[in-house]
Structure formats: C-alpha cells, structure tokens
Design an enzyme around this catalytic site. Structure first.
Site, PDB file in Angstrom:
ATOM      1  N   ASP A   1       7.900   5.716  -8.638  1.00 29.83           N
ATOM      2  CA  ASP A   1       8.171   6.137  -7.258  1.00 29.83           C
ATOM      3  C   ASP A   1       8.672   4.945  -6.453  1.00 29.83           C
ATOM      4  O   ASP A   1       7.954   3.964  -6.280  1.00 29.83           O
ATOM      5  CB  ASP A   1       6.853   6.688  -6.673  1.00 29.83           C
TER       6      ASP A   1
ATOM      7  N   SER B   1      11.383  13.510  -3.171  1.00 31.61           N
ATOM      8  CA  SER B   1      10.409  13.188  -2.128  1.00 31.61           C
ATOM      9  C   SER B   1      10.962  13.636  -0.787  1.00 31.61           C
ATOM     10  O   SER B   1      12.009  13.147  -0.336  1.00 31.61           O
ATOM     11  CB  SER B   1      10.157  11.681  -2.090  1.00 31.61           C
TER      12      SER B   1
ATOM     13  N   HIS C   1       7.691  16.305  -4.171  1.00 35.92           N
ATOM     14  CA  HIS C   1       6.810  15.165  -3.906  1.00 35.92           C
ATOM     15  C   HIS C   1       6.604  15.027  -2.394  1.00 35.92           C
ATOM     16  O   HIS C   1       7.567  14.996  -1.629  1.00 35.92           O
ATOM     17  CB  HIS C   1       7.455  13.904  -4.477  1.00 35.92           C
TER      18      HIS C   1
ATOM     19  N   MET D   1       4.009   2.473  -8.598  1.00 42.18           N
ATOM     20  CA  MET D   1       4.882   2.232  -7.436  1.00 42.18           C
ATOM     21  C   MET D   1       5.918   1.172  -7.810  1.00 42.18           C
ATOM     22  O   MET D   1       5.583   0.086  -8.267  1.00 42.18           O
ATOM     23  CB  MET D   1       4.070   1.741  -6.236  1.00 42.18           C
TER      24      MET D   1
ATOM     25  N   MET E   1      -1.343   8.249   0.458  1.00 37.64           N
ATOM     26  CA  MET E   1      -1.393   6.816   0.802  1.00 37.64           C
ATOM     27  C   MET E   1      -2.269   6.699   2.031  1.00 37.64           C
ATOM     28  O   MET E   1      -1.806   6.419   3.145  1.00 37.64           O
ATOM     29  CB  MET E   1       0.033   6.295   1.040  1.00 37.64           C
TER      30      MET E   1
ATOM     31  N   HIS F   1       1.146  12.763  -2.783  1.00 40.36           N
ATOM     32  CA  HIS F   1       0.852  11.327  -2.963  1.00 40.36           C
ATOM     33  C   HIS F   1       0.126  10.847  -1.705  1.00 40.36           C
ATOM     34  O   HIS F   1       0.727  10.716  -0.643  1.00 40.36           O
ATOM     35  CB  HIS F   1       2.209  10.619  -3.166  1.00 40.36           C
TER      36      HIS F   1
ATOM     37  N   MET G   1       0.825   9.635   4.591  1.00 39.53           N
ATOM     38  CA  MET G   1       0.514   8.256   5.024  1.00 39.53           C
ATOM     39  C   MET G   1      -0.279   8.314   6.328  1.00 39.53           C
ATOM     40  O   MET G   1       0.024   9.122   7.212  1.00 39.53           O
ATOM     41  CB  MET G   1       1.809   7.477   5.251  1.00 39.53           C
TER      42      MET G   1
ATOM     43  N   ASP H   1       4.741  12.767   0.558  1.00 41.79           N
ATOM     44  CA  ASP H   1       4.130  11.473   0.854  1.00 41.79           C
ATOM     45  C   ASP H   1       3.261  11.552   2.103  1.00 41.79           C
ATOM     46  O   ASP H   1       3.767  11.736   3.206  1.00 41.79           O
ATOM     47  CB  ASP H   1       5.231  10.421   1.049  1.00 41.79           C
TER      48      ASP H   1
HETATM   49  C1  DX5 Z   1       7.137   5.363  -0.622  1.00 40.16           C
HETATM   50  C2  DX5 Z   1       6.960   6.771  -1.128  1.00 40.16           C
HETATM   51  C3  DX5 Z   1       8.107   7.301  -1.884  1.00 40.16           C
HETATM   52  C4  DX5 Z   1       9.415   7.358  -1.148  1.00 40.16           C
HETATM   53  C5  DX5 Z   1      10.490   7.061  -2.149  1.00 40.16           C
HETATM   54  O1  DX5 Z   1       5.905   4.892  -0.165  1.00 40.16           O
HETATM   55  O2  DX5 Z   1       5.824   6.864  -1.955  1.00 40.16           O
HETATM   56  O3  DX5 Z   1       7.817   8.580  -2.442  1.00 40.16           O
HETATM   57  O4  DX5 Z   1       9.692   8.569  -0.527  1.00 40.16           O
HETATM   58  O5  DX5 Z   1      11.703   6.954  -1.499  1.00 40.16           O
HETATM   59  P1  DX5 Z   1      13.007   6.398  -2.207  1.00 40.16           P
HETATM   60  O6  DX5 Z   1      13.275   7.269  -3.395  1.00 40.16           O
HETATM   61  O7  DX5 Z   1      14.049   6.509  -1.148  1.00 40.16           O
HETATM   62  O8  DX5 Z   1      12.729   4.973  -2.595  1.00 40.16           O
HETATM   63 ZN    ZN Z   2       5.485   8.806  -3.004  1.00 43.73          ZN
END
Ligand code: DX5
Ligand code: ZN
Length: 220
Positions: A177, A15, A40, A144, A75, A73, A44, A42
């Site tokens: 994740d 990620s 990956h 998650m 969010m 992903h 947001m 993220d």
């Molecule tokens: C959190 C994200 C993850 C995050 C994971 O909301 O969806 O993808 O980057 O990070 P680590 O591996 O550090 O927990």
């Molecule tokens: Zn993620």
C-alpha cells in the site's frame, strides 16, 4: 471458495482516498465495473497519522454503493474501541497497525469473532520481526510502501525486502500500500505481494478500466 481466499491470486484494491468524494458512489461503481477485486478504505484519526478521513458513517455509505468486499485499513490509535462499529458498517477485512498502544492480539481476535478478516500492517520504519507474534492470527499482512497518512507519495522500494522475507513463511495474503502504479507493481509482485492497493494511480487515471487492466497485466 470465493476468489479472495486464494492468497496467490492477484487482487487489485483501489483506495478511495484518491476518489472524488462529491460523487463517491459513482466512483466506486466505476472501479467495480472496471473489474477491481476489493475497495480499500483508509481510516485515519489525526493521532496515529496526521490526517483525518473516514469514519463508520462513510463506510456504511460505501457498503451501500458496492457488492465488493471492503478492505478497511485502520490508521487509528485505538482500533479496539471501533472495530465492532466498522464491522457493523460493512467492513469485510479489518487491518490494524502493530504500532498501536492497545492490545494488538486481542483486537485481531475480536475482528475474527466479529466475522471479518483480520489484517496487520506496519509502518516503513517498523521491523518485520514486530509482526511475528501476530502472524498466526491474521489473514492479511499489509506492508506499507509509503509513510501512512496521505495518498500520492513515492513508492519506497526498500520495503520489498520485508515482502520477500514474509513470503518465505507466511501463507496468507500479502498486501502492499502506497505508490503502487504501473512503474512499481511488477517489482512488488515479484517480491511476493498478491494484493495491491492503489489510490492515485487508479483514481487519477482518466480511463480507470484501462489502468486496472494494465496493473493486472503487469502483476500477472
Ligand atoms: C496511505 C494509505 C493508502 C493511500 C495510497 O496512508 O494507506 O491506502 O491511499 O495512495 P497511493 O496509491 O496514491 O499511494
Ligand atoms: Zn491504506
């Protein structure tokens, strides 16, 4: 058949949330050369989760930095409004959350029509049964294992009950994740996950290749 169609193969997806964004292309190239399977990303929006991160402009820059599939992903509260833009920017997999207020099934169908792989995710507090109406529409379920929003949080082992339950009937990819690291990947694999997202464990390591190899070995 390309390797990520095989839902039982172990796939490692760093990620980039934990990467150094001042040299993002180099960070991505490093993990690609180190043998990871997907990147990956993220996304947001500051509403669905209390953090703001990446939009289509950055996804398009990521697209230009790697040949690997982009596992995006979302969010965000209203993914239906943005999936086309993210697809155009280069997303190969597009995962939305079941908790959104919009049209989950319609958005998943739209993702497939756009030629991307649809995925569905759920927050730790959401019951697995909430996914039932959508399982036939997705290629990936992302469980998650932390509260979405930030990297570097502690893995929630209780979430593996969802993975186990899902594995009984669902034949697509099962991703985990949040908090995935050397200490947690084996139990997640045993529960039935095959796609492992890891941010801080990979980008926080001084030797990323060694860390990816170790994660793969532990999941093997
Ligand atoms: C959190 C994200 C993850 C995050 C994971 O909301 O969806 O993808 O980057 O990070 P680590 O591996 O550090 O927990
Ligand atoms: Zn993620």
């Amino acid at each position: 058949m390309t390797k990520w169609h095989q839902a039982d193969r172990v796939l490692i997806a760093p990620s980039i949330l934990s990467a150094n964004f001042s040299k993002l292309a180099a960070e991505i190239q490093e993990v690609e050369q180190a043998g990871c399977d997907l990147i990956h990303v993220d996304v947001m929006d500051g509403h669905f989760v209390p953090n703001l991160t990446i939009g289509p402009v950055v996804v398009s820059a990521v697209r230009q930095s790697t040949k690997l599939p982009l596992d995006v992903h979302l969010m965000i509260d209203d993914p239906g409004q943005y999936v086309e833009e993210f697809r155009k920017a280069g997303a190969d997999w597009l995962t939305i959350h079941v908790e959104i207020k919009g049209d989950v099934a319609g958005t998943l169908k739209k993702i497939r029509q756009l030629g991307a792989k649809p995925g569905i995710s759920l927050r730790p507090k959401t019951n697995l049964s909430a996914l039932k109406p959508y399982l036939s529409l997705v290629d990936l379920v992302l469980v998650m294992t932390v509260e979405p929003g930030f990297g570097g949080q502690a893995f929630m082992p209780d979430m593996l009950a969802k993975v186990k339950e899902l594995k009984k009937g669902y034949k697509g990819h099962i991703s985990v994740d949040g908090g995935i690291a050397a200490a947690t990947i084996r139990q997640a694999r045993k529960a039935g996950a095959n796609l492992f997202v890891a941010g801080s464990a990979i980008f926080g390591a001084t030797d990323r290749k060694k860390q990816i190899d170790e994660l793969r070995r532990l999941a093997g």
